[in-house]
Design a protein around this motif. Structure first.
Motif, PDB file in Angstrom:
ATOM      1  N   GLY A   9      -5.037  -0.935  -4.505  1.00 29.05           N
ATOM      2  CA  GLY A   9      -6.125  -0.247  -3.818  1.00 29.05           C
ATOM      3  C   GLY A   9      -6.202  -0.460  -2.325  1.00 29.05           C
ATOM      4  N   PRO A  10      -6.485  -1.676  -1.858  1.00 28.73           N
ATOM      5  CA  PRO A  10      -6.682  -1.884  -0.422  1.00 28.73           C
ATOM      6  C   PRO A  10      -5.458  -1.451   0.409  1.00 28.73           C
ATOM      7  CG  PRO A  10      -7.437  -3.782  -1.657  1.00 28.73           C
ATOM      8  CD  PRO A  10      -6.723  -2.887  -2.641  1.00 28.73           C
ATOM      9  N   GLY A  11      -5.702  -0.611   1.409  1.00 31.03           N
ATOM     10  CA  GLY A  11      -4.621  -0.137   2.270  1.00 31.03           C
ATOM     11  C   GLY A  11      -3.950   1.122   1.790  1.00 31.03           C
ATOM     12  N   PRO A  57       0.824  -1.209   0.000  1.00 35.25           N
ATOM     13  CA  PRO A  57       0.000   0.000   0.000  1.00 35.25           C
ATOM     14  C   PRO A  57       0.863   1.265   0.000  1.00 35.25           C
ATOM     15  CG  PRO A  57      -0.783  -1.568   1.641  1.00 35.25           C
ATOM     16  CD  PRO A  57       0.541  -2.069   1.176  1.00 35.25           C
ATOM     17  N   ASP A  96     -14.502   6.156  -5.592  1.00 38.39           N
ATOM     18  CA  ASP A  96     -15.572   5.163  -5.622  1.00 38.39           C
ATOM     19  C   ASP A  96     -15.976   4.846  -7.056  1.00 38.39           C
ATOM     20  OD1 ASP A  96     -15.491   5.146  -2.891  1.00 38.39           O
ATOM     21  OD2 ASP A  96     -17.349   6.295  -2.608  1.00 38.39           O
ATOM     22  N   ARG A 148     -13.611  11.326  -2.707  1.00 36.40           N
ATOM     23  CA  ARG A 148     -14.302  10.080  -2.398  1.00 36.40           C
ATOM     24  C   ARG A 148     -15.153   9.621  -3.592  1.00 36.40           C
ATOM     25  NH1 ARG A 148     -12.520   6.798   0.499  1.00 36.40           N
ATOM     26  NH2 ARG A 148     -12.686   5.711  -1.491  1.00 36.40           N
ATOM     27  N   LEU A 169     -12.546   1.997  -6.351  1.00 39.70           N
ATOM     28  CA  LEU A 169     -11.537   1.951  -5.283  1.00 39.70           C
ATOM     29  C   LEU A 169     -12.137   2.414  -3.947  1.00 39.70           C
ATOM     30  CD1 LEU A 169      -8.571   3.508  -7.308  1.00 39.70           C
ATOM     31  CD2 LEU A 169      -8.843   1.101  -6.685  1.00 39.70           C
ATOM     32  N   PRO A 170     -13.169   1.738  -3.479  1.00 41.82           N
ATOM     33  CA  PRO A 170     -13.779   2.167  -2.217  1.00 41.82           C
ATOM     34  C   PRO A 170     -12.879   1.949  -1.011  1.00 41.82           C
ATOM     35  CG  PRO A 170     -14.682   0.049  -2.893  1.00 41.82           C
ATOM     36  CD  PRO A 170     -13.830   0.541  -4.031  1.00 41.82           C
ATOM     37  N   ASP A 171     -11.860   1.077  -1.154  1.00 44.04           N
ATOM     38  CA  ASP A 171     -10.962   0.800  -0.027  1.00 44.04           C
ATOM     39  C   ASP A 171      -9.813   1.799   0.078  1.00 44.04           C
ATOM     40  OD1 ASP A 171     -12.428  -1.428   0.743  1.00 44.04           O
ATOM     41  OD2 ASP A 171     -11.308  -2.759  -0.595  1.00 44.04           O
ATOM     42  N   VAL A 172      -9.647   2.654  -0.920  1.00 45.45           N
ATOM     43  CA  VAL A 172      -8.584   3.667  -0.846  1.00 45.45           C
ATOM     44  C   VAL A 172      -9.026   4.768   0.112  1.00 45.45           C
ATOM     45  CG1 VAL A 172      -7.305   5.424  -2.121  1.00 45.45           C
ATOM     46  CG2 VAL A 172      -7.666   3.165  -3.125  1.00 45.45           C
ATOM     47  N   ARG A 173      -8.209   5.022   1.122  1.00 44.39           N
ATOM     48  CA  ARG A 173      -8.564   5.971   2.172  1.00 44.39           C
ATOM     49  C   ARG A 173      -8.166   7.395   1.789  1.00 44.39           C
ATOM     50  NH1 ARG A 173      -5.220   5.201   5.934  1.00 44.39           N
ATOM     51  NH2 ARG A 173      -3.887   3.840   4.690  1.00 44.39           N
ATOM     52  N   ASP A 213     -10.612   9.832   6.358  1.00 47.11           N
ATOM     53  CA  ASP A 213     -10.365   8.641   7.177  1.00 47.11           C
ATOM     54  C   ASP A 213      -9.314   8.870   8.249  1.00 47.11           C
ATOM     55  OD1 ASP A 213     -12.017   6.580   5.643  1.00 47.11           O
ATOM     56  OD2 ASP A 213     -10.788   7.458   4.054  1.00 47.11           O
TER      57      ASP A 213
END
Length: 450
Positions: free
Chosen positions: A247-249, A220, A271, A267, A275-279, A302
């Motif tokens: 993406g995740p993390g 990440p 989305d 956001r 990439l909803p997991d991207v903070r 976040d």
């Protein structure tokens, strides 16, 4: 030279005079904050560990004597009375991480008078600075309402030591990490960081910069997206993260502008890109006031990175703290200066429900209502236990915050609880004041114990 010279000159001149006069009886000094700064509903006790390190290692050596002599423009032989002076006293203190109120002793030192006097400056410095920063950090955690907060303060802290302390105090308050590599390594807390705008500027395009950064750092990554056009920066970051399956993390960082509006658009872009997991990480001059506004506005942020304003406690950079003698050789003493009256005698604070604290004399029997805050942490110049851990400090603070009245927890316009004095303490203060009035009205009378 040793840290013995990290003191105000008048501590040296007073200690010399005490020694020459044979005034080496036990003296108790109390360290407290007279009034809380504006916009503070509580303080977090901090700085005790570094103060104990100093006290346990204090010893005036020949080089220190030379330094004192130079400062006083006197030959070293005039200061030989101070040679070998070490701290051999007792310390009672509020453990780090506990919440304290105005007027409550954070620490009381009892030691031969020259020793108790000489250590004033260093001890006051450590507890005042660190309590101010810890209190600011705790308010940031409250404002974030469960969102992670990280420390970015090192670059503008008032020196490397202050930066290290800010990282430690942030961790005590519940911060999720720090950008300070030295502090992260020494304290065992997560190191966090992204990239600077200069990194992006060094490449021909944002996309080249983001891809190069990702190639260098597997796993990440957090990409800084506001060097040029923020919305376009988010789109580029989304494309790179999606192409590289990162993406995740991963996260994007917003560092300027209208963070609420930018976070909402970021956001939406992330989305839409799947990439909803991207903070989203926000930074840029944040403190508890800005964080509180953003959280209340519903901004989809976040993580909050706080730096300059928190690391120096910008809105309240100092405390109205004092280190005052309350007893000498068994005789309770007090100061009667206008607006700076002190209470005589060694004390204990009893914490009661809803922070209806009572300040009692240390040897006064409790009514059984409440628990004592000050603990014996040093006896005869030696620690009575091991060093406290960050985990223990964090747990203390979390527990104390949970019991703090909601009005004191407010970020804006908080109402701080007020401690009250016991009747025995108030009665002693009246007797000592009466005695002082009698002595000052009869200037040739021999001093006597009240």
């Amino acid at each position: 030279m040793s840290e013995a010279t990290t003191t105000d000159l008048y501590e040296v001149t007073m200690a010399m005079s005490y020694l020459r006069e044979g005034m080496t009886g036990p003296a108790t000094f109390s360290l407290f904050v007279r009034d809380l700064p504006p916009e503070r509903g509580f303080l977090v006790a901090a700085g005790l560990e570094s103060a104990l390190d100093y006290l346990s290692g204090l010893r005036v050596g020949p080089e220190d004597i030379d330094a004192f002599a130079s400062a006083l423009h006197r030959p070293p032989r005039d200061l030989q009375l101070l040679l070998g002076l070490a701290f051999k006293g007792d310390v009672r203190a509020v453990p780090e991480g506990r919440i304290v109120l105005a007027g409550e002793p954070l620490l009381e030192v009892t030691a031969p008078l020259p020793q108790a006097q000489l250590v004033e400056t260093y001890v006051l410095n450590q507890l005042s600075h660190q309590t101010a920063i810890a209190s600011k950090a705790a308010r940031c955690v409250l404002a974030a309402a469960g969102h992670p907060v990280v420390d970015f303060s090192l670059r503008r802290a008032h020196g490397p030591q202050a930066g290290f302390q800010a990282a430690r105090l942030g961790a005590m308050a519940g911060f999720a990490g720090t950008s300070n590599v030295a502090a992260a390594t020494a304290l065992g807390i997560p190191a966090v960081g992204t990239m600077a705008h200069s990194y992006v500027e060094a490449f021909a395009t944002e996309e080249e910069a983001f891809r190069a950064f990702a190639r260098c750092h597997p796993g990440p990554v957090t990409l800084l997206v506001d060097t040029y056009d923020t919305d376009e920066g988010v789109r580029v970051a989304a494309r790179v993260l999606r192409d590289l399956d990162r993406g995740p993390g991963s996260a994007v960082r917003l560092d300027s502008g209208d963070l609420r509006a930018l976070a909402a658009r970021a956001r939406s872009i992330l989305d839409t890109a799947g990439l909803p997991d991207v903070r989203i990480v926000a930074s840029g001059g944040l403190d508890e006031y800005a964080v509180d506004d953003l959280v209340r506005s519903g901004a989809p942020i976040d993580t909050y990175a706080v730096g300059t304003r928190v690391g120096v406690s910008a809105d309240a950079p100092y405390l109205d703290s004092a280190y005052k003698m309350v007893e000498y050789d068994g005789r309770p003493v007090m100061k009667l200066s206008s607006a700076k009256v002190t209470a005589p005698g060694p004390k204990q604070v009893f914490r009661r429900t809803a922070y209806a604290d009572v300040i009692r004399l240390a040897d006064e029997q409790s009514s059984g209502d409440g628990s004592p805050l000050l603990e014996t942490v040093m006896r005869d110049g030696q620690r009575t236990g091991g060093r406290t851990t960050l985990d223990a400090c964090r747990e203390r603070l979390a527990a104390d915050l949970a019991g703090l009245p909601p009005a004191a927890r407010r970020i804006r316009n908080p109402v701080a609880p007020r401690a009250t004095a016991s009747e025995h303490l108030s009665a002693l203060a009246r007797r000592v004041r009466r005695h002082i009035d009698e002595q000052t009205s009869a200037p040739y009378a021999r001093p006597a114990s009240p």
